[in-house]
Design a protein around this motif. Structure first.
Motif, short mmCIF file in Angstrom:
data_model
loop_
_atom_site.label_atom_id
_atom_site.label_comp_id
_atom_site.label_asym_id
_atom_site.label_seq_id
_atom_site.Cartn_x
_atom_site.Cartn_y
_atom_site.Cartn_z
N GLY A 20 0.84 -1.19 0.00
CA GLY A 20 0.00 0.00 0.00
C GLY A 20 0.87 1.24 0.00
N VAL A 21 0.41 2.27 -0.69
CA VAL A 21 1.13 3.54 -0.74
C VAL A 21 0.30 4.56 0.02
N GLY A 22 0.81 4.98 1.15
CA GLY A 22 0.12 5.89 2.06
C GLY A 22 0.81 5.76 3.40
N VAL A 23 1.22 6.86 3.99
CA VAL A 23 2.06 6.81 5.18
C VAL A 23 1.24 6.44 6.42
N HIS A 24 1.51 5.24 6.92
CA HIS A 24 0.93 4.77 8.18
C HIS A 24 1.69 3.53 8.60
N PRO A 25 1.62 3.12 9.86
CA PRO A 25 2.30 1.89 10.26
C PRO A 25 1.73 0.69 9.52
N SER A 26 2.61 -0.17 9.06
CA SER A 26 2.18 -1.37 8.36
C SER A 26 1.41 -2.29 9.31
N LYS A 27 0.52 -3.08 8.76
CA LYS A 27 -0.23 -4.08 9.53
C LYS A 27 0.41 -5.46 9.42
N GLN A 28 1.47 -5.57 8.60
CA GLN A 28 2.12 -6.86 8.38
C GLN A 28 3.64 -6.66 8.36
N TYR A 29 4.37 -7.64 8.92
CA TYR A 29 5.83 -7.57 8.98
C TYR A 29 6.42 -8.96 8.79
N LYS A 30 7.70 -8.96 8.40
CA LYS A 30 8.44 -10.21 8.31
C LYS A 30 9.71 -10.07 9.12
N PHE A 31 10.02 -11.11 9.90
CA PHE A 31 11.24 -11.17 10.71
C PHE A 31 12.10 -12.29 10.15
N ILE A 32 13.36 -11.99 9.83
CA ILE A 32 14.25 -12.96 9.18
C ILE A 32 15.59 -12.96 9.92
N ILE A 33 16.23 -14.11 9.95
CA ILE A 33 17.60 -14.20 10.47
C ILE A 33 18.45 -14.90 9.42
N ILE A 34 19.58 -14.29 9.07
CA ILE A 34 20.55 -14.92 8.19
C ILE A 34 21.88 -15.02 8.92
N LEU A 35 22.75 -15.92 8.46
CA LEU A 35 24.02 -16.21 9.13
C LEU A 35 25.17 -16.12 8.14
N SER A 36 26.33 -15.65 8.63
CA SER A 36 27.49 -15.50 7.76
C SER A 36 28.78 -15.78 8.53
N PRO A 37 29.59 -16.75 8.10
CA PRO A 37 30.89 -16.97 8.75
C PRO A 37 31.81 -15.80 8.42
N VAL A 38 32.48 -15.25 9.46
CA VAL A 38 33.26 -14.02 9.25
C VAL A 38 34.60 -14.07 9.97
N SER A 39 35.50 -13.19 9.52
CA SER A 39 36.74 -12.92 10.25
C SER A 39 36.71 -11.45 10.64
N SER A 40 37.75 -10.70 10.41
CA SER A 40 37.79 -9.30 10.83
C SER A 40 36.89 -8.43 9.96
N TYR A 41 36.26 -7.44 10.61
CA TYR A 41 35.40 -6.50 9.87
C TYR A 41 36.24 -5.54 9.03
N TYR A 42 37.28 -4.99 9.64
CA TYR A 42 38.15 -4.08 8.91
C TYR A 42 39.34 -4.86 8.32
N PRO A 43 39.76 -4.51 7.11
CA PRO A 43 40.91 -5.20 6.50
C PRO A 43 42.19 -5.03 7.31
#
Length: 354
Positions: free
Chosen positions: A145-168
Motif C-alpha cells: 500500500g502507498v500511504g504513510v501509516h504503520p504497516s499491519k504486516q511484517y516479516k522477521f528474518i535471520i541470516i548467518l554469515s561466517p566471518v573474520s575481521s570487519y576491517y581489513p
C-alpha cells in the motif's frame, strides 16, 4: 512457538582456505516468521536461504519501516556453541521497533529463533580463534500500500554469515576522518535505533572519507557540529588524562552491546569512565598536547578497533605513534577471550546454546 524446518536440497560448498572477510558468505538456511495485526507472530520456520518475493507496493520500499541487529555465535574449545549477551540485542531491537511503530519480538522468541537456526547450521561456525558466525536478525514492513501509516504486516528474518575481521586492517589502528559537513543523527530522531536509514544517510560521508584515504568517519553532533558522537559502525572511546571518555546515551547514538561490556570491564579495573560531551576542539587539543594517549571504536562486528589517526579540517593528529595502545590491547584480549570461553566469564555474559 514451534519452528518448522525445510531442508535445502542444494547445500553450498563451505569456504575453505580463502579469507572469509565480513558478510561475503551465507549459510544454507535462514529463519523467517510473519506478523499480522490482530493475529500476532506466526509461521516460524527455517527454510533454504534464498530470494524473498515482495509486492512492489510493499511499505518497506516506500516508508522504510525496517530494523536490524547484529551478534555472533562462537565455537568454544569443548565444542559448545555460545552467544554473547543476546538478551541485549533483543532489547535493543524492540527499542528500535517502538521508535518506528513496529511490533515487538518477544525476547524468548528472538533468542529461541537464533538458537535453533545456529544449532541447525553449526557446521558453518569457524573453528579459528577470532573467527565467528555473524548473526543478522532483521525485520521489515510487508503490507502492500502507498500511504504513510504503520504497516499491519511484517516479516522477521535471520541470516548467518561466517566471518573474520570487519576491517581489513584487523586489530591494527585505522585512520578516521572527522566529518563536519554531513550529520548522522539528532536527539529526537532515530540515532539510537538500529535501522537502515541511519546507515544509508552515512554512506556519502564514508565515501568522502575513503576518497581522502581514511577508513571510517567520526560523526559530530547534528545541532552544534561540535561534540563527538560515534564512528560509522562503532561507538568511540578516548583515553585522555588516564580517563576513558565516551559520548553519553542521550538519544542520538547507538547503545552498543560491546560499549556496555567495555565500560563494565574498565570500571572493574578501576579506570575512570566519563560518559559526557567531548568537543572536537578538546579532543584535537588533547592529541596535540599528548594527553590523548589512546582511542578506539567498539562494536559487535569489529569488537575493538584502535584509532591511530584523526583528521579534522586540515588538522591531523597521530595517536600513540599509530600503534595499538596497552589498554586497547588488554580490552580486546579480555573481551574476545571471554567470548571464546578461554577465560572465566564472571559476568554471566556467555549464553550457551542447549
Amino acid at each position: 512457538m514451534d519452528i518448522k524446518i525445510e531442508r535445502s536440497n542444494h547445500l553450498k560448498k563451505k569456504p575453505s582456505g580463502e579469507p572469509l572477510g565480513f558478510g561475503q558468505y551465507f549459510t544454507d538456511h535462514m529463519f523467517t516468521m510473519d506478523y499480522t495485526e490482530g493475529i500476532g507472530w506466526h509461521d516460524a520456520k527455517i527454510i533454504p536461504y534464498g530470494p524473498i518475493e515482495l509486492d512492489p507496493a510493499c511499505m518497506v520500499f516506500h516508508y522504510a519501516q525496517e530494523t536490524f541487529e547484529g551478534l555472533k555465535a562462537y565455537k568454544l574449545q569443548d565444542g559448545q556453541i555460545a552467544l554473547f549477551r543476546p538478551e541485549l540485542n533483543a532489547h535493543r531491537l524492540n527499542q528500535s521497533n517502538a521508535r518506528l511503530c513496529m511490533p515487538e519480538v518477544p525476547e524468548d522468541l528472538f533468542i529461541k529463533a537464533i538458537e535453533t537456526l545456529v544449532k541447525y547450521e553449526q557446521d558453518w561456525i569457524p573453528d579459528e580463534f577470532e573467527h565467528s558466525l555473524y548473526i543478522r536478525p532483521f525485520m521489515f514492513a510487508t503490507e502492500a500500500g502507498v500511504g504513510v501509516h504503520p504497516s499491519k504486516q511484517y516479516k522477521f528474518i535471520i541470516i548467518l554469515s561466517p566471518v573474520s575481521s570487519y576491517y581489513p586492517e584487523g586489530v591494527n589502528p585505522v585512520k578516521i576522518w572527522v566529518e563536519d559537513e554531513y550529520v548522522r543523527a539528532v536527539i529526537g530522531g532515530t540515532g539510537f535505533t538500529k535501522c537502515g536509514g541511519n546507515y544509508a544517510s552515512s554512506i556519502v560521508a564514508e565515501r568522502k572519507a575513503k576518497e581522502h584515504g581514511y577508513t571510517q568517519v567520526l560523526w559530530l553532533d547534528g545541532i552544534h557540529r561540535r561534540y563527538i558522537e560515534e564512528v560509522g559502525t562503532m561507538n568511540a572511546m578516548f583515553v585522555i588524562d588516564n580517563k576513558v571518555i565516551t559520548a553519553p546515551l542521550h538519544g542520538s547514538i547507538l547503545p552498543g552491546v560491546t560499549r556496555n561490556s567495555i565500560i563494565h570491564l574498565l570500571k572493574d579495573w578501576g579506570i575512570t569512565v566519563e560518559e559526557r560531551l567531548l568537543s572536537i576542539e578538546e579532543l584535537m587539543d588533547a592529541g596535540h598536547n599528548g594527553t590523548l594517549t589512546e582511542a578506539f571504536g567498539t562494536g559487535t562486528a569489529a569488537v575493538i578497533s584502535p584509532i591511530g589517526e584523526l583528521y579534522y579540517k586540515g588538522d591531523e593528529i597521530i595517536i600513540n605513534g599509530f600503534e595499538t595502545g596497552p589498554l586497547t590491547h588488554k580490552l580486546y584480549e579480555t573481551l574476545t577471550k571471554i567470548q571464546w570461553g578461554l577465560i572465566p566469564d564472571s559476568y554471566g555474559w556467555i549464553h550457551l546454546i542447549p
